[in-house]
Each structure stands twice: as C-alpha cells, then as structure tokens.
Design an enzyme around this catalytic site. Structure first.
Site, PDB file in Angstrom:
ATOM      1  N   ASP A 112      78.268  59.496 -55.252  1.00 31.47           N
ATOM      2  CA  ASP A 112      77.515  59.533 -56.586  1.00 31.47           C
ATOM      3  C   ASP A 112      77.994  60.751 -57.328  1.00 31.47           C
ATOM      4  O   ASP A 112      78.138  61.840 -57.001  1.00 31.47           O
ATOM      5  CB  ASP A 112      76.031  59.676 -56.006  1.00 31.47           C
ATOM      6  N   GLY A 161      65.433  63.309 -60.985  1.00 32.46           N
ATOM      7  CA  GLY A 161      64.273  64.554 -60.426  1.00 32.46           C
ATOM      8  C   GLY A 161      62.951  64.026 -60.731  1.00 32.46           C
ATOM      9  O   GLY A 161      62.731  63.006 -61.267  1.00 32.46           O
ATOM     10  N   HIS A 174      70.425  55.159 -63.426  1.00 35.89           N
ATOM     11  CA  HIS A 174      70.176  56.283 -62.633  1.00 35.89           C
ATOM     12  C   HIS A 174      68.654  56.899 -62.931  1.00 35.89           C
ATOM     13  O   HIS A 174      68.267  56.142 -63.852  1.00 35.89           O
ATOM     14  CB  HIS A 174      71.024  57.443 -63.075  1.00 35.89           C
ATOM     15  N   SER A 191      63.530  56.950 -59.831  1.00 34.54           N
ATOM     16  CA  SER A 191      62.550  56.919 -59.090  1.00 34.54           C
ATOM     17  C   SER A 191      61.161  57.100 -59.584  1.00 34.54           C
ATOM     18  O   SER A 191      60.929  57.382 -61.181  1.00 34.54           O
ATOM     19  CB  SER A 191      62.376  58.716 -58.337  1.00 34.54           C
ATOM     20  N   ASN A 198      69.396  53.725 -58.622  1.00 36.52           N
ATOM     21  CA  ASN A 198      69.664  54.557 -57.891  1.00 36.52           C
ATOM     22  C   ASN A 198      68.380  55.380 -57.652  1.00 36.52           C
ATOM     23  O   ASN A 198      67.494  55.848 -58.514  1.00 36.52           O
ATOM     24  CB  ASN A 198      70.424  55.999 -58.733  1.00 36.52           C
ATOM     25  N   ASP A 231      66.802  58.666 -55.303  1.00 37.73           N
ATOM     26  CA  ASP A 231      66.735  59.849 -54.453  1.00 37.73           C
ATOM     27  C   ASP A 231      65.549  60.761 -54.315  1.00 37.73           C
ATOM     28  O   ASP A 231      64.875  60.782 -53.423  1.00 37.73           O
ATOM     29  CB  ASP A 231      68.084  61.091 -55.117  1.00 37.73           C
ATOM     30  N   THR A 232      64.949  61.115 -55.601  1.00 42.29           N
ATOM     31  CA  THR A 232      63.672  61.799 -55.580  1.00 42.29           C
ATOM     32  C   THR A 232      62.821  61.243 -54.719  1.00 42.29           C
ATOM     33  O   THR A 232      61.848  62.037 -54.103  1.00 42.29           O
ATOM     34  CB  THR A 232      63.209  61.931 -56.994  1.00 42.29           C
TER      35      THR A 232
HETATM   36  P1  13P Z   1      66.132  59.873 -59.155  1.00 40.73           P
HETATM   37  O1  13P Z   1      66.083  61.419 -59.086  1.00 40.73           O
HETATM   38  O2  13P Z   1      65.270  59.353 -59.977  1.00 40.73           O
HETATM   39  O3  13P Z   1      65.811  59.493 -57.715  1.00 40.73           O
HETATM   40  O4  13P Z   1      67.563  59.385 -59.446  1.00 40.73           O
HETATM   41  C1  13P Z   1      68.819  59.455 -58.639  1.00 40.73           C
HETATM   42  C2  13P Z   1      69.828  59.287 -59.061  1.00 40.73           C
HETATM   43  O5  13P Z   1      70.190  58.509 -60.358  1.00 40.73           O
HETATM   44  C3  13P Z   1      71.220  59.561 -58.383  1.00 40.73           C
HETATM   45  O6  13P Z   1      72.295  59.359 -58.850  1.00 40.73           O
HETATM   46  O1  G3H Z   2      71.984  62.217 -58.981  1.00 42.42           O
HETATM   47  C1  G3H Z   2      71.529  63.239 -58.414  1.00 42.42           C
HETATM   48  C2  G3H Z   2      71.132  62.961 -56.922  1.00 42.42           C
HETATM   49  O2  G3H Z   2      69.626  63.048 -56.994  1.00 42.42           O
HETATM   50  C3  G3H Z   2      71.804  63.998 -56.193  1.00 42.42           C
HETATM   51  O3  G3H Z   2      71.405  65.280 -56.106  1.00 42.42           O
HETATM   52  O4  G3H Z   2      73.380  66.638 -56.229  1.00 42.42           O
HETATM   53  O5  G3H Z   2      70.899  67.430 -55.644  1.00 42.42           O
HETATM   54  O6  G3H Z   2      72.424  66.119 -53.924  1.00 42.42           O
HETATM   55  P1  G3H Z   2      72.038  66.516 -55.510  1.00 42.42           P
HETATM   56 ZN    ZN Z   3      72.371  59.724 -60.926  1.00 42.33          ZN
END
Ligand code: 13P
Ligand code: G3H
Ligand code: ZN
Length: 307
Positions: A82, A181, A210, A213, A253, A255-256
C-alpha cells in the site's frame, strides 16, 4: 490457496460490478481477522501492508505469515504493498513474494508520475505482479485542506485517460474527496460520484477508493468511554461507499476502522479486567472486533459469496 495477483481479483470485480475489500495489516491478529472475516463471507480479499507496516513487522515476516494463512483457506487472497513511495521498497516486496504493489508517485508532477509508474509496471509485470498507481492527491490526517485546495487535488479525467494508456497500470487510485484517517470531513461528507463515473467511462480499468473508513460512532463512543481521546471524528457513510462501488470503484481500502475497533476492544478488556496479565485475553477480543468490521465492509462492497 496460493496468493493470486491482485488483477485476477479486481478484473473479476470490474466485470461483475462489485468491489474487493483491501484491508491493512501490521501483525498476526489483524491478518487472521481479515482472513477469518473474508472466509465467513466467502469473499475474495486483498491484504495490504504500508511501508510503515513493513518497517514494523519485517517484509519477510509479513510474506511468510500471509502465505501461511492464505494457503489454509479456499478463497482468493492477494498480498499488496500500500502506498509504495520508495522504489527500493517496491523491488524488495516484488522479490519477497508480494503479488501486487502500489506505486504512489501522486506527489510528483504528472510527467514524473507517469515515468515512475511505467518503470514499476515493466518490472512488476515481468514478475507476474500487479500494479496500482495514484493520480490526484488523497489527503492525509495531518492535512488541513481548504475547499479550493480539495478541488485542486481531485483526479482529472483527461489526465486519468492518458495516465492509464501510457503506463499500463492494472488499477488506478483516484482522488474523489476522501482522506486517510479518522478525520475526513470538516462538515458533511462530500464525495465526487459524478467524477468516478466520468473517469470510469474513459478508462474502464478497476478503480480504487482510498480513505474509505466509516469511523463508526459506536466504535468511537466505546473507545472514548474507556479512555481514548479522539476529536473531530468523521468518516465515509456506508451508503456513500456502496454508491461509489455502483459508479465504478472495484477496490476499497480500509485501515482506520480496524484500528479503532481494535483499540476500543483492547481498552474495554483492560478496563474491565485490571488483573489481566495474559495478552491473549486482550488481543483475542481485539481480533474478534476486527472480524466484525471486515464482514460488515464486505457486505456493503458486494463481494460476499463471490469466492
Ligand atoms: P482509511 O484511513 O479511511 O481506513 O483508509 C485507508 C487507506 O486508504 C489505506 O491506503
Ligand atoms: O494509507 C495509509 C494506511 O492507513 C497505512 O497507514 O502508514 O500508518 O501504516 P500507516
Ligand atoms: Zn491509502
């Protein structure tokens, strides 16, 4: 199943009109939760690692862990880098066994983004590895952008058409108003749905969203109840993600939401069990909370029962 190139998963999603969830991992419990959630929904899934995650866990450890877990299940799994910004990291991931890489040269002028992306595509494709690139700018947590700055960051459809034809990328991340985020919007959430449709009509390759979340209120409330300090939380509503998928997004995508669910669950267990000394009693419930997030996301992306 052995890991598959990401394009295998995304081309099917593009042909059938759904999106594959791409979930970020940093450790064993998160990876287990992603696979467990995807298996429960019978969904293809992308496990992705940032450069920061790789620094934290180690490239070879990540590859060995994801391979071992994927080989024990019968759903399609791809392992993706990523936001690869460093050329050396991209090469390291290709050599180590990643089945897909993202080259994120979106901060560079268009010509340089094209040149860098083209170079990565040549190398990756020779190794059977898929490539995602980014055009436009997706804001980060730390960015405090004004409305005019936000509009300037959106992907230009004409540039997207040129970018895809000159680079040969397998998937394109586009800027449609989201941010990474837990603080995505200052006021009401606003995504550029027409822009997704316009770009899709010009390039017809898998498009990537991207910063998708939802930053669910119940998860934030739980984390705060047990001591977290999270201000200005705002995310992308589920309906907006589904609408983006209907308009042409094929990779989403996340993560958050997993991070927040994990932290909230850990805080709750530690608060309610002050005598706990076994980390498994904390990380187990944290993993279960991530499984719920993964299953819910899959349900709004339409990728359930596609494996
Ligand atoms: P979020 O922060 O909205 O979860 O997005 C994650 C992301 O785009 C990772 O590449
Ligand atoms: O796009 C960003 C993702 O949430 C990954 O975050 O670089 O803190 O692992 P990170
Ligand atoms: Zn991203």
């Amino acid at each position: 199943m052995p890991l598959l190139p990401m394009s295998v998963l995304l081309n099917k999603a593009n042909a059938e009109g759904y999106a594959v969830g791409a979930f970020n991992t940093n450790n064993m419990e998160i990876t287990q939760a992603i696979i467990e959630g995807a298996v429960a929904e019978r969904a293809p899934v992308i496990i992705q690692c940032s450069e920061g995650a790789m620094k934290y866990a180690g490239v070879d450890t990540v590859v060995a862990m994801v391979k071992a877990l994927a080989e024990n299940v019968d759903i399609p799994v791809a392992l993706h880098l990523d936001h690869g910004k460093e050329f050396d990291n991209i090469i390291k991931c290709i050599r180590a066994g990643f089945t897909s890489v993202m080259i994120d040269a979106s901060h560079l002028p268009l010509e340089e983004n094209i040149a860098m992306t083209k170079k990565v595509v040549e190398i990756a494709h020779a190794a059977g590895v898929s490539v995602e690139a980014e055009l436009g700018r997706i804001a980060g947590v730390e960015d405090n952008v004004s409305t005019s700055e936000r509009d300037a960051m959106l992907t230009d459809p004409g540039e997207a058409e040129r970018f895809v034809s000159e680079t040969g990328v397998d998937a394109l991340a586009i800027a449609i108003g989201t941010a990474h985020g837990p603080r995505k919007f200052k006021g009401e959430p606003k995504l550029e749905m027409d822009l997704i449709r316009e770009i899709k009509s010009r390039v017809n390759i898998p498009l990537v969203m991207h910063g998708a979340s939802a930053v669910p209120k119940e998860v934030i409330d739980k984390a705060v109840r047990y001591g977290a300090e999270i201000e200005g939380a705002s995310g992308v509503p589920d309906e907006a993600v589904s609408q983006a998928v209907a308009n042409g997004i094929n990779k989403v995508n996340i993560d958050t939401d997993m991070r927040l669910a994990m932290i909230a669950a850990m805080r709750e267990v530690l608060h309610n069990n002050p005598k706990a000394t076994d980390p498994r009693k904390v990380l187990g419930p944290a993993k279960d909370a991530i499984v719920e997030i993964v299953r819910h996301k899959i349900s709004i992306l339409g990728s359930g029962a596609k494996a």
